[in-house]
Structure formats: structure tokens, C-alpha cells
Design a protein around this motif. Structure first.
Motif, mmCIF file in Angstrom:
data_model
loop_
_atom_site.group_PDB
_atom_site.id
_atom_site.type_symbol
_atom_site.label_atom_id
_atom_site.label_comp_id
_atom_site.label_asym_id
_atom_site.label_seq_id
_atom_site.Cartn_x
_atom_site.Cartn_y
_atom_site.Cartn_z
ATOM 1 N N MET A 68 -32.906 23.321 -4.076
ATOM 2 C CA MET A 68 -31.780 22.548 -4.664
ATOM 3 C C MET A 68 -31.342 21.168 -3.680
ATOM 4 S SD MET A 68 -27.623 24.141 -4.322
ATOM 5 C CE MET A 68 -26.197 22.823 -4.364
ATOM 6 N N VAL A 69 -31.370 20.119 -4.185
ATOM 7 C CA VAL A 69 -30.961 18.945 -3.508
ATOM 8 C C VAL A 69 -29.738 17.980 -3.804
ATOM 9 C CG1 VAL A 69 -31.962 16.517 -2.832
ATOM 10 C CG2 VAL A 69 -33.171 18.476 -3.045
ATOM 11 N N CYS A 70 -28.670 17.770 -2.984
ATOM 12 C CA CYS A 70 -27.501 17.366 -3.452
ATOM 13 C C CYS A 70 -27.460 15.756 -2.826
ATOM 14 C CB CYS A 70 -26.354 18.079 -2.815
ATOM 15 S SG CYS A 70 -25.974 19.681 -3.657
ATOM 16 N N ILE A 71 -27.435 14.854 -3.501
ATOM 17 C CA ILE A 71 -27.094 13.471 -3.120
ATOM 18 C C ILE A 71 -25.822 12.847 -3.413
ATOM 19 C CG2 ILE A 71 -28.249 11.184 -3.083
ATOM 20 C CD1 ILE A 71 -30.188 12.968 -2.262
ATOM 21 N N THR A 72 -24.997 12.824 -2.399
ATOM 22 C CA THR A 72 -23.457 12.085 -2.806
ATOM 23 C C THR A 72 -23.473 10.909 -3.005
ATOM 24 O OG1 THR A 72 -22.988 11.854 -0.289
ATOM 25 C CG2 THR A 72 -22.952 14.152 -1.036
ATOM 26 N N GLY A 73 -24.209 9.826 -2.812
ATOM 27 C CA GLY A 73 -24.325 8.557 -3.151
ATOM 28 C C GLY A 73 -25.223 8.233 -4.327
ATOM 29 N N HIS A 74 -25.520 6.937 -4.475
ATOM 30 C CA HIS A 74 -26.166 6.430 -5.611
ATOM 31 C C HIS A 74 -27.382 5.591 -5.227
ATOM 32 C CE1 HIS A 74 -23.547 7.494 -8.593
ATOM 33 N NE2 HIS A 74 -22.350 7.411 -7.834
ATOM 34 N N PRO A 75 -28.533 6.267 -4.890
ATOM 35 C CA PRO A 75 -29.595 5.307 -4.284
ATOM 36 C C PRO A 75 -30.319 4.695 -5.399
ATOM 37 C CG PRO A 75 -30.167 7.623 -4.462
ATOM 38 C CD PRO A 75 -28.717 7.457 -4.399
ATOM 39 N N GLU A 76 -29.739 5.259 -6.853
ATOM 40 C CA GLU A 76 -30.441 4.525 -7.938
ATOM 41 C C GLU A 76 -29.616 3.267 -8.453
ATOM 42 O OE1 GLU A 76 -26.944 6.644 -9.470
ATOM 43 O OE2 GLU A 76 -28.411 6.823 -7.757
ATOM 44 N N TYR A 77 -28.671 2.802 -7.763
ATOM 45 C CA TYR A 77 -28.014 1.710 -8.220
ATOM 46 C C TYR A 77 -28.890 0.379 -7.998
ATOM 47 C CZ TYR A 77 -23.105 3.344 -8.509
ATOM 48 O OH TYR A 77 -21.951 3.902 -9.126
ATOM 49 N N ASP A 78 -28.490 -0.435 -9.326
ATOM 50 C CA ASP A 78 -29.159 -1.779 -9.287
ATOM 51 C C ASP A 78 -28.522 -2.621 -8.230
ATOM 52 O OD1 ASP A 78 -30.772 -1.012 -11.470
ATOM 53 O OD2 ASP A 78 -29.296 -1.498 -12.827
ATOM 54 N N PRO A 79 -28.942 -3.860 -7.934
ATOM 55 C CA PRO A 79 -28.346 -4.747 -7.108
ATOM 56 C C PRO A 79 -27.043 -4.924 -7.539
ATOM 57 C CG PRO A 79 -30.738 -5.393 -7.429
ATOM 58 C CD PRO A 79 -30.404 -4.200 -8.401
ATOM 59 N N GLU A 80 -26.643 -5.314 -8.966
ATOM 60 C CA GLU A 80 -25.358 -5.682 -9.123
ATOM 61 C C GLU A 80 -24.311 -4.791 -9.669
ATOM 62 O OE1 GLU A 80 -28.142 -5.536 -12.859
ATOM 63 O OE2 GLU A 80 -28.189 -6.188 -10.810
ATOM 64 N N THR A 81 -24.550 -3.345 -9.301
ATOM 65 C CA THR A 81 -23.808 -2.268 -10.003
ATOM 66 C C THR A 81 -22.405 -2.308 -9.216
ATOM 67 O OG1 THR A 81 -25.801 -1.109 -10.755
ATOM 68 C CG2 THR A 81 -23.570 -0.025 -10.415
ATOM 69 N N LEU A 82 -22.386 -2.275 -8.065
ATOM 70 C CA LEU A 82 -21.140 -2.442 -7.202
ATOM 71 C C LEU A 82 -20.436 -3.625 -7.640
ATOM 72 C CD1 LEU A 82 -22.394 -1.140 -3.686
ATOM 73 C CD2 LEU A 82 -20.645 0.229 -5.239
ATOM 74 N N SER B 139 -23.619 9.916 7.620
ATOM 75 C CA SER B 139 -22.840 8.818 8.296
ATOM 76 C C SER B 139 -21.542 9.159 8.725
ATOM 77 C CB SER B 139 -23.050 7.573 7.386
ATOM 78 O OG SER B 139 -21.924 7.270 6.913
ATOM 79 N N GLU B 140 -20.861 8.340 9.574
ATOM 80 C CA GLU B 140 -19.587 8.758 9.910
ATOM 81 C C GLU B 140 -18.701 8.093 9.092
ATOM 82 O OE1 GLU B 140 -18.609 6.882 13.751
ATOM 83 O OE2 GLU B 140 -20.188 8.217 14.918
ATOM 84 N N GLN B 141 -19.038 7.278 8.182
ATOM 85 C CA GLN B 141 -18.163 6.638 7.194
ATOM 86 C C GLN B 141 -18.063 7.476 5.807
ATOM 87 O OE1 GLN B 141 -19.845 3.094 7.828
ATOM 88 N NE2 GLN B 141 -17.951 2.122 7.822
ATOM 89 N N THR B 142 -19.504 7.964 5.489
ATOM 90 C CA THR B 142 -19.572 8.673 4.114
ATOM 91 C C THR B 142 -19.637 10.214 4.246
ATOM 92 O OG1 THR B 142 -22.074 8.631 4.231
ATOM 93 C CG2 THR B 142 -20.814 6.736 3.333
ATOM 94 N N GLY B 143 -19.854 10.767 5.562
ATOM 95 C CA GLY B 143 -20.057 12.219 5.657
ATOM 96 C C GLY B 143 -21.660 12.508 5.206
ATOM 97 N N ALA B 144 -21.613 13.672 4.796
ATOM 98 C CA ALA B 144 -23.121 14.253 4.349
ATOM 99 C C ALA B 144 -23.483 13.383 3.041
ATOM 100 C CB ALA B 144 -22.843 15.574 3.969
ATOM 101 N N TYR B 145 -24.693 13.041 3.395
ATOM 102 C CA TYR B 145 -25.270 12.241 2.255
ATOM 103 C C TYR B 145 -26.467 13.026 1.475
ATOM 104 C CZ TYR B 145 -28.337 8.667 -0.021
ATOM 105 O OH TYR B 145 -29.052 7.965 -0.848
ATOM 106 N N ILE B 146 -27.424 13.514 2.217
ATOM 107 C CA ILE B 146 -28.457 14.206 1.746
ATOM 108 C C ILE B 146 -28.334 15.681 1.983
ATOM 109 C CG2 ILE B 146 -30.929 14.438 1.347
ATOM 110 C CD1 ILE B 146 -31.317 11.503 1.808
ATOM 111 N N ILE B 147 -28.068 16.565 1.176
ATOM 112 C CA ILE B 147 -28.162 18.139 1.628
ATOM 113 C C ILE B 147 -29.313 18.622 0.666
ATOM 114 C CG2 ILE B 147 -26.558 19.832 1.570
ATOM 115 C CD1 ILE B 147 -25.050 16.640 0.777
ATOM 116 N N ALA B 148 -29.861 19.810 1.387
ATOM 117 C CA ALA B 148 -31.172 20.461 0.675
ATOM 118 C C ALA B 148 -30.931 21.819 0.971
ATOM 119 C CB ALA B 148 -32.341 19.841 1.067
#
Length: 308
Positions: free
Chosen positions: A229-243, A214-223
Motif C-alpha cells: 500500500m502506497v499513499c500519495i497525498t499530492g499530485h506528482p502527475e500534474y501537467d505544468p498548467e493544471t494548477l 513537509s512542514e506545509q503539507t504534512g505527510a506526502y508519501i506514506i507506504a
């Protein structure tokens, strides 16, 4: 899918309440199949919360999975009871002889430390090298994704002036890659990090593909092209309330955090938050297990090839 976890692991009650199929060892032993062996190297301080988040994402496949929870050292974590660690976690030395179909290495709250100053950096690099010989596909999350880029390719992360926090829209760059099978052209995912590696750095590494960004976050999923090898720079596992919990924690600690973007209604933290990423997170992990792990791993893990 049946996730095989200890019957008294706290995550089991949470997952059962969410109608997620988990299986204890006795029931799993009656199934005449070769289950996948997946290790989770949990670097987060609140182990129990992270366990639930990751196990939830591993739950949407018909494959049976044996889970090993792995700890980086024997020190008692700040936010997890010692009794829990002793009951459910294995040290790396206890599993170093094993081969795994998949390994997940979580993020860690180490953004402002140089890698050399991380107390267990030598152990992390040992495990990353071990994974090249003992794991079919390794998924690195957030801090671990940047650490892997530094260790394997020599590219250090930069630190942002302000934390990247919020839910951002990403674009699929490789619609035919199996890891993104079933994804909409645009999808949302949470981020919560100070570290950043420019997207052109990923593009410069031979053998790596930026699958989503994304323009805001840059690379998110790299493989890697070989799916090892898979790199995830964000948090798809986050619960609704985590942030929301992170924002409240940092506010209470007088850190003057910015309001997480695109999360609260009208960006007002007194109003409800919007949850728009969980289906994508579930699909991402299901695709990883199916296409990057199950479809590529040898039936006999003793035949696992070492990554060059």
C-alpha cells in the motif's frame, strides 16, 4: 518503456508527440516476456486528461506493462464523452476475477462529502478490500489516499479552511527506502486538496512509514512496510498548467481561491508559472513499478498472497 494501450486511445497521440514509447497489442505480442498487469481506477471527471498524466509517469522503465482502465460505475462522467468510456474502460465487475501486479486509484473531487455520502462509497470499499487479495501493490492518490486511511485504519481526514494549493518543498525522511531511491534530500511536488490527516496520525499506525513530508503539507508519501500500500497525498502527475487551470476555473466560479503558492513567478498569476516537480514524479512512479511491484510480485499472479 513500452506501455501497452489501445492503438486509438487519445493518450497515444499525446504521448507519441512527447517521444514516450507506447506499444499496441500486435507489437507487444511479439515480445516473449511476462508483462506487468496494472489497473487504473480513474475517479476523476476528466478521464482523458488523467489518463495522459498517469500513463506519462508509467513510461520511464524498460518493463512492458499492460494497462486496464477501470470505471467505478456505468454513469456517464461529466467531462468525458460516453463513447470514450464505452470504448476504453472496463467495469470493475469485468476485471474482478483478475489479479494485478499494480493498481492505481486516483483522486476525486469529493473533498467536502462525508465518505458515507459518496454515491459509490460501498463500491470503493469493495475494491479496496478486493485489492488486498488481488493486487501486489496499490497506489492511492490524494482523495483515495485519505479514503484508504479511513477504510483500513478508521482515521478520518480533517477539512482545511482554505484549499492547500501550490508547489511545496518536501524532505526525504527515509533515504534508504527503495521508493525514494535517487531522490534528492529535498524535492518539490504539487498539492491541491482540502483534506488533511495530521502527520502524527500516520506515525501512530503500526506498519506504515511516512517516507516524505513537509512542514506545509504534512505527510506526502506514506507506504506500508510490506510495500502493498502506497499513499500519495499530492499530485506528482500534474501537467505544468493544471494548477493554473484550477485557479482560473475557481476564480471564474466566484469561489475566491487563494493563489497557488510557489507556482507563479513572484506569486503573480499574470506571470509565468514554474515547473519544478516533473522529474521527481517520474522517478517516484518508476521506483514504485520497479521496487514495489516488479521486484516483489510473483511470476504467476495466481500465486499472489492475500494481504493480512
Amino acid at each position: 518503456m513500452p506501455i501497452r494501450i489501445p492503438s486509438d486511445l487519445p493518450a497515444q497521440d499525446v504521448l507519441n508527440a512527447e517521444n514516450i514509447f507506447v506499444m499496441d497489442g500486435e507489437a507487444a505480442a511479439k515480445q516473449d516476456i511476462r508483462p506487468l498487469e496494472v489497473g487504473i481506477l480513474n475517479l476523476m471527471p476528466n478521464k482523458i486528461e488523467t489518463e495522459v498524466q498517469i500513463l506519462r509517469l508509467l513510461s520511464n522503465t524498460p518493463l512492458q506493462i499492460n494497462i486496464d482502465l477501470i470505471r467505478i460505475d456505468n454513469q456517464a462522467p461529466k467531462n468525458t464523452p460516453k463513447a470514450h468510456m464505452d470504448a476504453f474502460y472496463l467495469s470493475f465487475d469485468e476485471v474482478a476475477h483478475k489479479n494485478y501486479d499494480g493498481l492505481i486509484i486516483t483522486g476525486a473531487p469529493l473533498a467536502h462529502l462525508d465518505y458515507a455520502d459518496v454515491k459509490y462509497w460501498d463500491k470503493i470499499t469493495t475494491i479496496m478490500e478486493w485489492a488486498r487479495r488481488h493486487v501486489q501493490s496499490t497506489l492511492y492518490s490524494c482523495w483515495a489516499a485519505h479514503a484508504a486511511m479511513f477504510h483500513f485504519y478508521g482515521h478520518n481526514r480533517q477539512l482545511r479552511e482554505h484549499k492547500l494549493s501550490g508547489v511545496y518543498t518536501h524532505q526525504v525522511n527515509a533515504p534508504h527506502d527503495e521508493l525514494l531511491r535517487g531522490f534528492d534530500p529535498e524535492f518539490n511536488a504539487p498539492h491541491s486538496r482540502f483534506g488533511e490527516i495530521p502527520i502524527d496520525v500516520y506515525h501512530s499506525v503500526e506498519g506504515l512509514n511516512v517516507l516524505a513530508s513537509s512542514e506545509q503539507t504534512g505527510a506526502y508519501i506514506i507506504a506500508s512496510k510490506d510495500k502493498r500500500m502506497v499513499c500519495i497525498t499530492g499530485h506528482p502527475e500534474y501537467d505544468p498548467e493544471t494548477l493554473d487551470q484550477e485557479f482560473t476555473r475557481d476564480t471564474n466560479n466566484a469561489l475566491s481561491p487563494r493563489i497557488p503558492e510557489n507556482y507563479y513567478e513572484n506569486n503573480d498569476p499574470t506571470k509565468p508559472y514554474h515547473v519544478t516537480w516533473r522529474s521527481h514524479g517520474s522517478l517516484l512512479f518508476t521506483n514504485w513499478l520497479n521496487y514495489y511491484v516488479y521486484q516483489t510480485t510473483p511470476f504467476d499472479l495466481a500465486d499472489l498472497p492475500a494481504k493480512k
